[in-house]
Design a protein around this motif. Structure first.
Motif, short mmCIF file in Angstrom:
data_model
loop_
_atom_site.label_atom_id
_atom_site.label_comp_id
_atom_site.label_asym_id
_atom_site.label_seq_id
_atom_site.Cartn_x
_atom_site.Cartn_y
_atom_site.Cartn_z
N GLN A 1 1.00 -1.04 -0.13
CA GLN A 1 0.11 -0.33 0.01
C GLN A 1 0.62 0.80 0.09
O GLN A 1 2.00 1.61 0.75
CB GLN A 1 -1.25 0.01 1.30
N VAL B 1 -9.60 1.66 2.63
CA VAL B 1 -10.29 2.38 3.58
C VAL B 1 -9.30 3.66 4.21
O VAL B 1 -7.95 3.42 4.75
CB VAL B 1 -10.82 2.00 4.64
N SER C 1 -14.69 6.74 12.51
CA SER C 1 -13.92 7.53 13.55
C SER C 1 -12.25 7.34 13.16
O SER C 1 -11.39 8.26 13.46
CB SER C 1 -14.22 6.88 15.20
N THR C 2 -11.73 5.83 13.39
CA THR C 2 -10.66 5.38 12.58
C THR C 2 -10.54 4.34 11.51
O THR C 2 -10.00 4.30 11.78
CB THR C 2 -10.06 4.50 13.99
N THR D 1 -25.76 -6.21 11.07
CA THR D 1 -24.53 -6.28 11.13
C THR D 1 -24.31 -7.52 12.31
O THR D 1 -23.63 -7.74 13.50
CB THR D 1 -23.07 -5.69 11.65
N LEU E 1 -13.29 -1.63 11.81
CA LEU E 1 -13.03 -2.91 10.78
C LEU E 1 -12.01 -2.36 9.89
O LEU E 1 -11.32 -4.02 9.87
CB LEU E 1 -14.57 -4.05 10.92
N PHE E 2 -11.97 -2.23 9.26
CA PHE E 2 -11.62 -1.82 7.89
C PHE E 2 -10.16 -0.99 7.95
O PHE E 2 -9.97 -0.78 7.11
CB PHE E 2 -12.39 -1.25 6.61
N ARG F 1 -3.10 5.41 11.32
CA ARG F 1 -3.43 6.63 11.85
C ARG F 1 -1.96 6.74 12.66
O ARG F 1 -1.18 5.56 12.82
CB ARG F 1 -4.56 6.61 12.97
N ARG G 1 -20.37 -7.25 6.41
CA ARG G 1 -20.36 -6.15 6.29
C ARG G 1 -20.79 -6.02 4.41
O ARG G 1 -21.11 -5.22 3.94
CB ARG G 1 -19.70 -5.66 6.43
N CYS H 1 -20.77 0.06 16.42
CA CYS H 1 -20.12 -0.76 15.56
C CYS H 1 -21.52 -1.27 14.95
O CYS H 1 -21.73 -2.95 14.95
CB CYS H 1 -19.23 -1.70 15.48
N PRO H 2 -22.65 -0.58 14.31
CA PRO H 2 -23.25 0.03 14.61
C PRO H 2 -23.40 1.55 16.06
O PRO H 2 -24.24 0.12 16.87
CB PRO H 2 -24.14 0.31 13.41
N ASN I 1 -8.21 6.17 7.17
CA ASN I 1 -8.94 5.86 8.46
C ASN I 1 -9.63 6.29 9.09
O ASN I 1 -8.51 7.04 10.64
CB ASN I 1 -7.59 4.82 9.23
N MET J 1 -9.83 -8.41 2.82
CA MET J 1 -8.83 -8.54 4.44
C MET J 1 -9.31 -10.41 4.46
O MET J 1 -8.82 -10.51 5.57
CB MET J 1 -10.46 -8.03 4.69
N ASN K 1 -26.92 -7.82 18.92
CA ASN K 1 -26.85 -7.25 17.40
C ASN K 1 -28.70 -6.36 16.66
O ASN K 1 -28.31 -7.78 16.14
CB ASN K 1 -25.60 -6.71 16.71
N HIS L 1 -15.81 0.66 -2.41
CA HIS L 1 -14.82 -0.54 -1.47
C HIS L 1 -14.05 -0.95 -0.86
O HIS L 1 -13.06 0.00 -0.97
CB HIS L 1 -14.63 -0.38 -3.64
N ARG L 2 -14.24 -1.92 -0.05
CA ARG L 2 -13.90 -1.82 1.16
C ARG L 2 -12.65 -2.73 0.99
O ARG L 2 -12.23 -2.98 2.53
CB ARG L 2 -15.01 -2.03 2.35
N GLY L 3 -12.61 -3.65 0.50
CA GLY L 3 -11.79 -4.36 0.02
C GLY L 3 -11.87 -5.97 1.31
O GLY L 3 -10.64 -6.16 2.20
N LYS M 1 -7.08 -2.33 8.09
CA LYS M 1 -5.80 -2.82 7.52
C LYS M 1 -5.96 -2.45 5.54
O LYS M 1 -5.29 -3.54 4.93
CB LYS M 1 -5.49 -4.28 8.16
N SER M 2 -7.63 -2.22 5.52
CA SER M 2 -7.72 -2.63 3.89
C SER M 2 -7.31 -1.61 3.15
O SER M 2 -6.84 -0.32 3.69
CB SER M 2 -9.30 -2.45 4.06
N PHE N 1 -16.51 -10.08 9.11
CA PHE N 1 -16.86 -9.37 7.90
C PHE N 1 -18.15 -10.04 6.92
O PHE N 1 -18.27 -8.86 6.05
CB PHE N 1 -15.69 -9.23 7.45
#
Lengths: 170, 381, 177
Positions: free
Chosen positions: A150, C116, C105-106, B157, C109-110, A161, B72, C133-134, C118, B57, B154, B51-53, C112-113, B69
């Protein structure tokens, strides 16, 4: 028709040897691998032949296999009329992957091929509109490859971050 | 008079950008609409804004750890995506799911189908200008959210299914709540029908707009209610049975010429709408049968703590609320998946929009997107 | 700070103008109908009948020109980030940004994608972060009420007009500001 019969029919019609992979315990799906130069012909046969009639392209997937130096393209096929499934694969060289586009056979393949081009870098000859679909147009590299790195930032937005210790020292 | 004719013939094509932020609620989708006045020459969809990959993942988490995952991939059909992933891995492992778990899976999935159709039907009517049915259906969806929350913790999700079964069991109290919900809701289907289904404005905006014939639907890979509205009688639950579906009875609604309104044609937007309304009724029927037939027993089969399927690959499919959801998993014998691929219905549905858009008006494009039921996470994964 | 006095005509209240304006502003926060992913569903449910956001005076608006609050509901991808920045730039001051959920916020879950971002605060100034979440509708309402509390304290006129007078003797009469 059983999967192995379909493979025999394809082999006889195409005139080349088709690699057949099937687990003797029945684990998973069996699949057939056709050489890249026969890919379009095999797909046309699968769609048009009266004993096959695969009218539904369920999915077209690309898998990067660096240890074999190929990118595999897998087509999951199904026939609504004859109710049989089949898995057809082909392999493209990993350094300069080029394949024929099958979007003339199944229009559903158009976007699947665009996605494989975007994420894996396979060039599809004869595709109407081959451009990136998921990633931005100026994104470097093909993310789904196993050796993808990446970049550190994209147009000024950092890709990670700052860690908590660094933030505390600010 | 000649002045007017000359102006009308002076055509100029305008490329209008619609999205990725737009008033319709289908997520971040973008259309480049080539239009001359109101009539489009084509609408080119652009996707990838969500697209979140998710497929990449999978290669960095364990087989069992990928389950959250899968929610989602399509957060409105989270139970279905959970189930299809679990089915694919269970096929590779050779694990047989206990019968109570299968029935619980069907109950969870049909509740999810109801919740999803509430949003879909509500969004169809909201996009065409009727806000009230959406709010009525959101109120019913809150009850389903409560039921699912007490089931798995939940509201959205869910992460309810596990490889080998489900995560939590139900008690009689929950089953009684479910029955009370069904008793309360089934009369409301008639109220919904009376409220909006035959509404003249809705019907004129949807029938016969954007007819997709059966050959096109199959060739472009449409599935689910979209395919059935075009007249192709195919439902994975009935035709490639899995889980506890062979033990329940239900009928599969089809689109037909003239159904619901004399001008409607099989494959137009109105048929896609009607098929979904009928599916809501059939889901309630399946839920009642499951309540009767739920057997006692385990809710999860024994699977090893660290799941390592043999080096093989497998494709599993379920009939989700939007159609066939397929999961293709490739294992290399290790603890993490080698490749996971999601076959989703919105991806194919978006790709057909460019093909059917010539000649439609911009307002019709909204009806088409709403009735094809495309949402961004399924398209982009 | 508000001084209420009963008088012959009923009564009157004296207080800083800021307080009056902020009271009006905080009870009519219009949020942009913007959601990318799963949090958008909970955003819709918050506007729905049970956790009704309308009772706080909050309506959804489709255009950023009419919105006060941008609720980043859902995962932000690099492709979408420039569009969100455009939306934010179109909103007129005073505007607030709420990062709803872990993804906004950060990265959640994603993190490392490859596609996305961060967290929304890497390209936007965020005022309130809501974990979850959510997040449940109740959490989102708590986040909106936090924005209301921020608005309450904003010293617009104090900064624009106010110059505190010299006060050496507390017994001298107070001057008008």
């Amino acid at each position: 028709m059983e999967a192995v019969e379909i493979k025999n029919l394809l082999q006889q019609q195409l005139g080349v040897d088709i690699e057949w992979c099937s687990d003797e315990n029945g684990v998973g799906d069996p699949f057939a691998v056709v050489p890249a130069e026969k890919w379009l012909e095999a797909c046309r046969l699968a769609r048009g032949h009266e004993q096959l009639q695969f009218d539904y392209l369920r999915a077209l997937t690309g898998t990067d296999r660096p240890e074999q130096e190929v990118i595999e393209v897998v087509a999951h096929l199904f026939s609504y009329r004859l109710r049989h499934p089949f898995v057809l694969k082909t392999r493209a060289q990993r350094t300069q992957p080029v394949l024929d586009s099958i979007s003339a056979v199944w229009p559903a393949a158009e976007w699947y091929e665009r996605e494989i081009f975007d994420l894996l870098g396979v060039d599809f000859r004869g595709h109407r509109d081959l451009r990136r679909i998921m990633m931005p147009d100026d994104w470097p590299g093909h993310p789904l490859r196993k050796d993808y790195q990446q970049p550190d930032d994209y147009h000024g937005i950092p890709t990670s971050r700052p860690r908590a210790e660094e933030q505390a020292n600010d | 008079m000649t002045e007017l004719v000359r102006i009308a013939e002076n055509r100029q094509e305008l490329v209008l950008n619609m999205g990725p932020h737009h008033p319709s609620t289908h997520g971040v989708l973008r259309f480049l609409v080539h239009t001359d006045g109101e009539v489009m020459s084509r609408a080119v969809p652009e996707v990838g804004y969500l697209h979140r990959g998710l497929e990449k993942m999978a290669e960095s988490v364990n087989w069992a750890g990928y389950m959250p995952f899968t929610d989602r991939v399509n957060y409105l059909e989270a139970m279905f995506t959970n189930q299809v992933y679990a089915m694919a891995v269970e096929r590779l492992l050779g694990v047989e799911v206990p019968e109570r778990a299968e029935f619980l899976r069907v109950i969870a999935c049909e509740l999810n189908r109801l919740a999803n159709h509430f949003i879909t039907l509500g969004c169809i009517t909201m996009d065409l200008g009727a806000f009230t049915p959406f709010v009525y259906l959101l109120r019913e969806r809150e009850t389903i959210n409560d039921l699912i929350e007490s089931l798995c913790g939940n509201r959205v999700t869910h992460n309810y299914m596990r490889i080998g079964g489900v995560a939590h069991d139900v008690d009689d109290d929950w089953l009684r709540h479910l029955e009370k919900f069904l008793d309360h809701f089934e009369p409301l289907i008639e109220e919904f029908r009376a409220l909006i289904v035959g509404n003249e404005i809705l019907v004129r905006r949807m029938a016969p707009v954007a007819v997709i014939c059966a050959e096109d639907a199959v060739a472009w890979g449409l599935v689910g209610p979209n395919l059935r509205a075009s007249g192709v009688d195919w439902d994975v639950r009935r035709d490639l049975p899995y889980s506890a579906y062979p033990q329940v009875e239900f009928s599969v609604p089809l689109g037909r010429d003239g159904q619901g309104d004399a001008q409607s044609i099989a494959g137009d937007c109105y048929q896609r709408f009607l098929v979904r309304v009928e599916e809501v009724r059939q889901s309630c029927r399946i839920l009642r049968q499951c309540l009767q037939k739920l057997p006692a027993g385990d809710i999860k089969a024994k699977v090893p703590k660290l799941i390592k399927p043999p080096a093989a690959e497998c494709y599993a499919a379920v009939e989700g609320a939007r159609g066939e959801i397929g999961c293709y998993v490739v294992s290399d014998g290790g603890p993490k998946p080698y490749r996971v691929k999601w076959r989703t219905s919105s991806f194919s549905a978006m790709s057909i929009i460019e093909h059917i858009s010539p000649g439609l008006m911009i307002a019709d494009l909204v009806a088409v997107i709403a009735t094809l039921d495309v949402i961004a996470p399924e398209t982009d994964r | 700070m508000t001084h209420i006095e009963r008088g012959p005509e009923g009564g009157y209240a004296v207080g800083p103008l800021d307080r009056l304006f902020n009271l009006a502003r905080k009870h009519s926060l219009w949020y942009l109908l913007f959601g990318t992913a799963c949090c958008a569903i909970e955003l819709m449910q918050t506007g729905g009948p049970r956790a009704d956001a309308d009772r706080f005076g909050m309506m959804f608006r489709s255009t950023p020109r009419q919105a006060d609050v941008l609720i980043l509901a859902g995962t932000i991808t690099y492709k979408m980030a420039s569009r969100i920045r455009l939306l934010y730039d179109q909103m007129s001051e005073p505007k607030y940004v709420i990062a709803m959920g872990s993804c906004a916020s950060t990265g959640g879950l994603f993190q490392k994608s490859y596609s996305v971002v961060n967290g929304g605060d890497l390209f936007l100034p965020v005022d309130v972060y809501i974990p979850g979440c959510p997040p449940r509708p109740e959490s989102l309402v708590e986040g909106l009420m936090t924005v209301q509390r921020l608005i309450e304290k904003e010293p617009w006129l104090k900064k624009a007009w106010g110059k505190l007078p010299e006060r050496s003797d507390p017994h001298l009469p107070k001057e008008n500001v």
